[in-house]
Design a protein around this motif. Structure first.
Motif, short mmCIF file in Angstrom:
data_model
loop_
_atom_site.label_atom_id
_atom_site.label_comp_id
_atom_site.label_asym_id
_atom_site.label_seq_id
_atom_site.Cartn_x
_atom_site.Cartn_y
_atom_site.Cartn_z
N ILE A 1 57.07 33.34 16.35
CA ILE A 1 57.09 34.78 16.17
C ILE A 1 58.41 35.45 16.11
O ILE A 1 59.23 35.08 16.76
N SER A 2 58.71 36.07 14.87
CA SER A 2 59.88 36.64 14.71
C SER A 2 59.83 38.06 15.32
O SER A 2 58.94 38.86 15.09
N VAL A 3 61.10 38.35 16.20
CA VAL A 3 61.25 39.68 16.78
C VAL A 3 62.49 40.13 16.52
O VAL A 3 63.31 39.61 16.29
N VAL A 4 62.61 41.57 16.29
CA VAL A 4 63.76 42.38 16.07
C VAL A 4 63.76 43.19 17.35
O VAL A 4 62.86 43.78 17.76
N LEU A 5 64.88 43.17 18.11
CA LEU A 5 64.80 43.87 19.36
C LEU A 5 65.87 45.26 19.35
O LEU A 5 66.81 44.99 18.50
N LEU A 6 65.24 46.25 19.62
CA LEU A 6 66.05 47.63 19.64
C LEU A 6 66.24 48.22 20.97
O LEU A 6 65.43 48.31 21.81
N GLY A 7 67.50 48.23 21.22
CA GLY A 7 68.00 48.54 22.64
C GLY A 7 68.96 48.03 23.31
O GLY A 7 68.99 46.49 22.98
N ALA A 8 69.83 48.17 24.43
CA ALA A 8 70.67 47.17 24.98
C ALA A 8 70.82 47.56 26.50
O ALA A 8 71.84 47.12 27.19
N GLY A 9 69.61 48.02 27.05
CA GLY A 9 69.80 48.36 28.46
C GLY A 9 69.38 47.16 29.32
O GLY A 9 68.93 45.99 28.87
N LEU B 1 64.65 41.04 27.99
CA LEU B 1 63.62 40.32 26.90
C LEU B 1 64.37 39.39 25.90
O LEU B 1 63.96 38.50 25.46
N TYR B 2 65.55 39.91 25.55
CA TYR B 2 66.35 38.97 24.77
C TYR B 2 66.33 37.73 25.23
O TYR B 2 66.25 36.53 24.46
N LYS B 3 66.91 37.56 26.73
CA LYS B 3 67.16 36.25 27.09
C LYS B 3 65.82 35.45 27.00
O LYS B 3 66.09 34.34 26.92
N VAL B 4 64.78 36.29 27.49
CA VAL B 4 63.49 35.26 27.66
C VAL B 4 62.77 34.95 26.42
O VAL B 4 62.53 33.78 26.15
N PHE B 5 63.23 35.89 25.37
CA PHE B 5 62.68 35.50 23.86
C PHE B 5 63.46 34.26 23.30
O PHE B 5 63.01 33.72 22.94
N HIS B 6 64.67 34.45 23.64
CA HIS B 6 65.75 33.43 23.11
C HIS B 6 65.52 32.00 23.67
O HIS B 6 65.80 31.11 22.70
N ASN B 7 64.95 32.03 24.73
CA ASN B 7 64.59 30.85 25.52
C ASN B 7 63.34 30.21 25.22
O ASN B 7 62.96 29.23 25.72
N THR C 1 67.24 44.71 36.59
CA THR C 1 68.58 44.84 36.82
C THR C 1 69.29 43.97 36.06
O THR C 1 69.06 42.74 36.22
N LYS C 2 70.16 44.51 35.28
CA LYS C 2 70.94 43.57 34.33
C LYS C 2 71.30 42.16 34.90
O LYS C 2 70.99 41.02 34.15
N ASP C 3 72.09 42.12 35.80
CA ASP C 3 72.71 40.83 36.38
C ASP C 3 71.74 39.98 37.26
O ASP C 3 71.90 38.87 37.51
N ALA C 4 70.55 40.64 37.48
CA ALA C 4 69.53 39.85 38.56
C ALA C 4 68.71 38.91 37.57
O ALA C 4 68.48 39.19 36.37
N THR C 5 68.35 37.69 38.09
CA THR C 5 67.44 36.69 37.39
C THR C 5 66.09 37.02 37.50
O THR C 5 65.68 37.52 38.71
N ILE C 6 65.45 37.02 36.65
CA ILE C 6 63.96 37.53 36.44
C ILE C 6 63.13 36.22 35.93
O ILE C 6 63.75 35.80 35.03
N ASP C 7 62.24 36.35 36.55
CA ASP C 7 61.11 35.03 36.15
C ASP C 7 59.93 35.84 35.65
O ASP C 7 59.01 36.32 36.32
N PHE C 8 59.69 35.73 34.12
CA PHE C 8 58.61 36.34 33.57
C PHE C 8 57.44 35.87 33.72
O PHE C 8 56.36 36.32 33.71
N SER C 9 57.39 34.41 34.17
CA SER C 9 56.01 34.11 34.61
C SER C 9 55.53 34.77 35.80
O SER C 9 54.33 34.66 36.22
#
Length: 255
Positions: A2-10, A16-22, A112-120
């Motif tokens: 799936i190809s994604v374009v992400l808009l926003g930087a909050g 979302l970028y990090k989990v998509f990228h991985n 929160t930007k610097d907090a680790t998030i588990d999307f599962s």
């Protein structure tokens, strides 16, 4: 893939970028933000841009922008009939411009930007006008390990209110508790096992059944002593309001 374009930087966009990228099933082909310097640290991993005109074609455009910007940004996108989704808890599906195939991809979690998030462990609330688009959003949720839930715009608005009570308001109670402990030279850490146990209990019982404390017991003397000790007028008002709410919920006479 799936190809994604992400808009926003909050906060949401960054996670979302990090989990998509991985994910092996997703490729982030481009990341847009009007202030490109906010995402420039990722330019060695993904194409970044501050120009909507330069947006490339993708299967999906994920708008993780403020609620107030959803309509404006979606209208400004220089294409039509592509799947564009927002990540808001309160914005309507129809806040997106009608020239797009519209959808919602709402992760129900505090970010929160610097907090680790588990999307599962994060529920993904999804909505789409077309069956094929809904199926794609389900696939996207599964690709990052999340459980998907079909939630309408009206349901999502109410769910977001519930989330504010469960998270934002609760966290404010923690802040008040932190203020009280600090003012009395007590380590806030002393309260952390209680906080964890409270959250743990409602995994296996209803909040109604888990409720304890002086208001539940109808302990007027303890409540009176607490109110006499609370110096901050706002804290005192909050204590009274919540005490009244608990006593009404648990069928106690007004204290």
């Amino acid at each position: 893939m799936i190809s994604v374009v992400l808009l926003g930087a909050g906060n949401v966009a960054t996670h979302l970028y990090k989990v998509f990228h991985n994910s092996d099933a997703i490729t982030v082909t481009q990341w847009y933000n009007r202030h490109v310097d906010k995402i420039s640290t990722y330019k060695n991993e993904v194409s970044v841009t501050d120009s909507l005109i330069e947006l490339v074609e993708a299967d999906l455009y994920v708008m993780a922008v403020s609620d107030d910007a959803i309509a404006t940004v979606s209208e400004a996108l220089p294409f039509q009939d592509r799947l564009v989704v927002h990540t808001s808890g309160t914005a309507s599906l129809y806040d997106l411009d009608a020239k797009h195939r519209r959808g919602v991809f709402y992760p129900l979690q505090t970010f929160t930007k610097d907090a680790t998030i588990d999307f599962s462990a994060i529920p993904l609330c999804i909505e789409a006008l077309k069956k094929a688009d809904y199926k794609l959003l389900k696939t996207l949720a599964h690709a990052i390990g999340s459980q998907d839930y079909k939630v309408s715009t009206e349901q999502r608005k109410r769910l977001h209110i519930a989330a504010v009570f469960a998270n934002n308001f609760t966290n404010q109670m923690y802040r008040i508790a932190h203020e009280i402990t600090e003012a009395n030279q007590i380590e806030f850490d002393v309260l952390k096992p209680l906080i964890l146990e409270t959250a743990k209990k409602i995994q296996n019982m209803s909040p109604y059944m888990a409720q304890t404390g002086p208001a539940t017991r109808g302990d007027k003397q303890t409540i009176k002593k607490h109110l006499n000790l609370i110096e901050n007028p706002q804290h005192k008002a909050i204590y009274k309001l919540l005490t009244e709410s608990i006593t009404e919920t648990h069928g106690r006479k007004k204290l």
